[in-house]
Design an enzyme around this catalytic site. Structure first.
Site, PDB file in Angstrom:
ATOM      1  N   ASP A  77       0.831  -1.218   0.000  1.00 48.04           N
ATOM      2  CA  ASP A  77       0.000   0.000   0.000  1.00 48.04           C
ATOM      3  C   ASP A  77       0.860   1.260   0.000  1.00 48.04           C
ATOM      4  OD1 ASP A  77      -2.356   1.395  -0.023  1.00 48.04           O
ATOM      5  OD2 ASP A  77      -2.721   1.223   2.131  1.00 48.04           O
ATOM      6  N   GLY A  78       0.301   2.333  -0.542  1.00 49.35           N
ATOM      7  CA  GLY A  78       0.952   3.639  -0.478  1.00 49.35           C
ATOM      8  C   GLY A  78       1.534   4.123  -1.799  1.00 49.35           C
ATOM      9  N   ASN A  79       1.246   3.434  -2.895  1.00 48.71           N
ATOM     10  CA  ASN A  79       1.775   3.856  -4.201  1.00 48.71           C
ATOM     11  C   ASN A  79       1.307   5.256  -4.573  1.00 48.71           C
ATOM     12  OD1 ASN A  79       2.788   1.305  -4.364  1.00 48.71           O
ATOM     13  ND2 ASN A  79       1.405   0.590  -5.967  1.00 48.71           N
ATOM     14  N   GLY A  80       0.020   5.497  -4.362  1.00 57.17           N
ATOM     15  CA  GLY A  80      -0.561   6.791  -4.749  1.00 57.17           C
ATOM     16  C   GLY A  80       0.055   7.937  -3.958  1.00 57.17           C
ATOM     17  N   ARG A  81       0.172   7.755  -2.644  1.00 53.83           N
ATOM     18  CA  ARG A  81       0.733   8.825  -1.804  1.00 53.83           C
ATOM     19  C   ARG A  81       2.213   9.046  -2.107  1.00 53.83           C
ATOM     20  NH1 ARG A  81      -1.230   6.161   3.469  1.00 53.83           N
ATOM     21  NH2 ARG A  81      -1.803   4.568   1.957  1.00 53.83           N
TER      22      ARG A  81
ATOM     23  N   SER B  46     -10.900  -6.765  -4.390  1.00 53.67           N
ATOM     24  CA  SER B  46     -12.214  -6.781  -5.026  1.00 53.67           C
ATOM     25  C   SER B  46     -12.888  -5.413  -4.917  1.00 53.67           C
ATOM     26  CB  SER B  46     -13.083  -7.894  -4.422  1.00 53.67           C
ATOM     27  OG  SER B  46     -12.936  -7.955  -3.017  1.00 53.67           O
TER      28      SER B  46
ATOM     29  N   ASN C  21     -11.064  -2.571  -5.307  1.00 53.68           N
ATOM     30  CA  ASN C  21     -10.285  -1.606  -6.105  1.00 53.68           C
ATOM     31  C   ASN C  21     -10.930  -1.255  -7.450  1.00 53.68           C
ATOM     32  OD1 ASN C  21      -7.056  -2.776  -4.859  1.00 53.68           O
ATOM     33  ND2 ASN C  21      -8.256  -1.016  -4.198  1.00 53.68           N
TER      34      ASN C  21
ATOM     35  N   ARG D   4     -12.108   2.361  -8.071  1.00 53.16           N
ATOM     36  CA  ARG D   4     -11.190   3.475  -8.386  1.00 53.16           C
ATOM     37  C   ARG D   4     -11.505   4.029  -9.777  1.00 53.16           C
ATOM     38  NH1 ARG D   4      -5.380   2.422  -5.621  1.00 53.16           N
ATOM     39  NH2 ARG D   4      -6.206   1.797  -3.613  1.00 53.16           N
TER      40      ARG D   4
ATOM     41  N   ARG E 199      -5.002  -1.647   8.948  1.00 47.69           N
ATOM     42  CA  ARG E 199      -6.223  -2.452   8.768  1.00 47.69           C
ATOM     43  C   ARG E 199      -5.949  -3.553   7.760  1.00 47.69           C
ATOM     44  NH1 ARG E 199      -7.323   2.654   6.807  1.00 47.69           N
ATOM     45  NH2 ARG E 199      -7.155   2.806   4.547  1.00 47.69           N
TER      46      ARG E 199
ATOM     47  N   GLU F 211       1.152 -12.843  12.788  1.00 50.36           N
ATOM     48  CA  GLU F 211       1.667 -11.623  13.424  1.00 50.36           C
ATOM     49  C   GLU F 211       1.455 -10.492  12.409  1.00 50.36           C
ATOM     50  OE1 GLU F 211       2.916 -11.259  16.438  1.00 50.36           O
ATOM     51  OE2 GLU F 211       3.306 -13.334  17.026  1.00 50.36           O
TER      52      GLU F 211
HETATM   53  C1  IPE Z   1      -5.465  -2.680  -0.115  1.00 45.81           C
HETATM   54  O1  IPE Z   1      -5.098  -1.362  -0.264  1.00 45.81           O
HETATM   55  C2  IPE Z   1      -5.442  -3.398  -1.428  1.00 45.81           C
HETATM   56  C3  IPE Z   1      -4.135  -3.570  -2.038  1.00 45.81           C
HETATM   57  C4  IPE Z   1      -2.978  -3.249  -1.535  1.00 45.81           C
HETATM   58  C5  IPE Z   1      -4.154  -4.202  -3.313  1.00 45.81           C
HETATM   59  P1  IPE Z   1      -6.186  -0.204  -0.485  1.00 45.81           P
HETATM   60  O2  IPE Z   1      -5.417   1.059  -0.559  1.00 45.81           O
HETATM   61  O3  IPE Z   1      -7.061  -0.532  -1.621  1.00 45.81           O
HETATM   62  O4  IPE Z   1      -7.036  -0.302   0.869  1.00 45.81           O
HETATM   63  P2  IPE Z   1      -7.890   0.802   1.593  1.00 45.81           P
HETATM   64  O5  IPE Z   1      -8.854   1.312   0.585  1.00 45.81           O
HETATM   65  O6  IPE Z   1      -6.948   1.859   2.047  1.00 45.81           O
HETATM   66  O7  IPE Z   1      -8.535   0.087   2.739  1.00 45.81           O
HETATM   67  C1  IPE Z   2      -1.527   0.274  -3.308  1.00 53.59           C
HETATM   68  O1  IPE Z   2      -1.327   1.642  -3.355  1.00 53.59           O
HETATM   69  C2  IPE Z   2      -1.727  -0.336  -4.678  1.00 53.59           C
HETATM   70  C3  IPE Z   2      -3.086  -0.794  -4.958  1.00 53.59           C
HETATM   71  C4  IPE Z   2      -4.087  -0.761  -4.142  1.00 53.59           C
HETATM   72  C5  IPE Z   2      -3.315  -1.322  -6.287  1.00 53.59           C
HETATM   73  P1  IPE Z   2      -2.524   2.652  -3.369  1.00 53.59           P
HETATM   74  O2  IPE Z   2      -2.929   2.901  -4.777  1.00 53.59           O
HETATM   75  O3  IPE Z   2      -3.616   2.189  -2.478  1.00 53.59           O
HETATM   76  O4  IPE Z   2      -1.846   3.971  -2.791  1.00 53.59           O
HETATM   77  P2  IPE Z   2      -2.464   4.956  -1.698  1.00 53.59           P
HETATM   78  O5  IPE Z   2      -2.885   4.114  -0.539  1.00 53.59           O
HETATM   79  O6  IPE Z   2      -3.603   5.644  -2.335  1.00 53.59           O
HETATM   80  O7  IPE Z   2      -1.331   5.867  -1.378  1.00 53.59           O
HETATM   81 MG    MG Z   3      -4.075   2.448  -0.530  1.00 54.86          MG
END
Ligand code: IPE
Ligand code: IPE
Ligand code: MG
Length: 250
Positions: A20-24, A66, A68, A71, A194, A207
């Site tokens: 997680d966190g690619n977008g940020r 499921s 995603n 988006r 979460r 864990e």
């Molecule tokens: C969980 O991340 C799904 C994946 C990493 C593929 P999300 O970014 O989609 O989860 P939420 O929306 O913050 O709970």
């Molecule tokens: C996780 O990064 C990748 C996928 C869910 C596909 P995000 O796209 O959720 O990045 P944030 O959480 O918005 O930074």
């Molecule tokens: Mg995310």
């Protein structure tokens, strides 16, 4: 001086990762979100390589949930293209390294082209004996439980299974990854604490490790940090990252 010989038995056998966190990560550099997804691929490669060198038996990476699909269409499109691209370029490398690739999730919603790529990749690597790499795509923990219940209901309906014979073991048998060791370590990057509908059944005793690092920055050092934390959680207090590194194959 502490004993520098750490038993490999203490390492996690099955590590799951919510990437997680690619977008940020992208936004922090003034770039579009998809730039983060593209850069996340490097972290996937590093994580797989490090886990394999440590002798982990399975890694499960949450690539697309499921939820995603909600988006923006353009972002979903980029993620699908990236998935096809990675399957095309990386599978040969995985195969060369004797790794097995599997995709878990409801793949029926993907395009026929992507479904074919997935089937080919699974088929090519099916006979390998090394670490299993599971990619969770259009995966949801609730979906997984639901699909297991459907299979069991069908068996009851056809008379192959009695209701009184349904146990937790029956459920486990029909969940994704039933043949793999239990997940013992879950890592989630980006500071969110979460599960986001990732494996619900399989994480019962895992864990849970949360790190603030955004996924594209997740390195070998970070993975070792998580494993060190895990080994120390298992009451081997005082184990160091150096001892974990010593277990890695060159
Ligand atoms: C969980 O991340 C799904 C994946 C990493 C593929 P999300 O970014 O989609 O989860 P939420 O929306 O913050 O709970
Ligand atoms: C996780 O990064 C990748 C996928 C869910 C596909 P995000 O796209 O959720 O990045 P944030 O959480 O918005 O930074
Ligand atoms: Mg995310």
């Amino acid at each position: 001086m502490q004993n520098s010989q750490l038993s490999p038995d203490l390492l996690p056998q099955h590590v799951a990762v919510i990437m997680d966190g690619n977008g940020r990560w992208a936004k922090a550099q003034g770039k579009p979100r998809v730039f983060g997804h593209q850069n996340g691929v490097k972290a996937v490669r590093k994580t797989i390589a490090t886990a394999a060198r440590l002798g982990v038996r399975a890694v499960t990476l949450f690539a697309f949930s499921s939820e995603n699909w909600r988006r923006p269409e353009e972002e979903v499109g980029v993620l699908m293209d990236l998935f096809i691209y990675v399957l095309s370029t990386e599978v040969k490398k995985l195969h060369k390294n004797n790794l097995r690739l599997r995709v878990i999730g409801d793949i029926s919603r993907f395009t026929p082209k992507l479904q074919k790529k997935i089937a080919d990749a699974e088929c090519l690597t099916a006979g390998n004996s090394g670490m299993v790499v599971n990619i969770a795509a259009n995966y949801g923990g609730r979906w997984d439980i639901t699909q297991a219940v459907k299979v069991i209901a069908e068996q009851v309906h056809s008379g192959d299974l009695a209701v009184s014979d349904i146990t937790e073991t029956t459920m486990s048998q029909f969940m994704s990854m039933a043949d793999l060791p239990e997940v013992d370590l879950l890592i989630r990057t980006s500071g969110e604490c979460r599960i986001s509908n990732f494996m619900l059944w399989q994480l019962a005793y895992a864990e849970l490790y949360f790190t603030p690092v955004f996924w594209p920055d997740f390195s070998e050092e970070h993975f070792i940090e998580a494993v060190t934390w895990f080994v120390n959680r298992e009451r081997r207090f005082g184990c160091t990252g150096e001892q974990i590194k010593a277990l890695m194959e060159k």
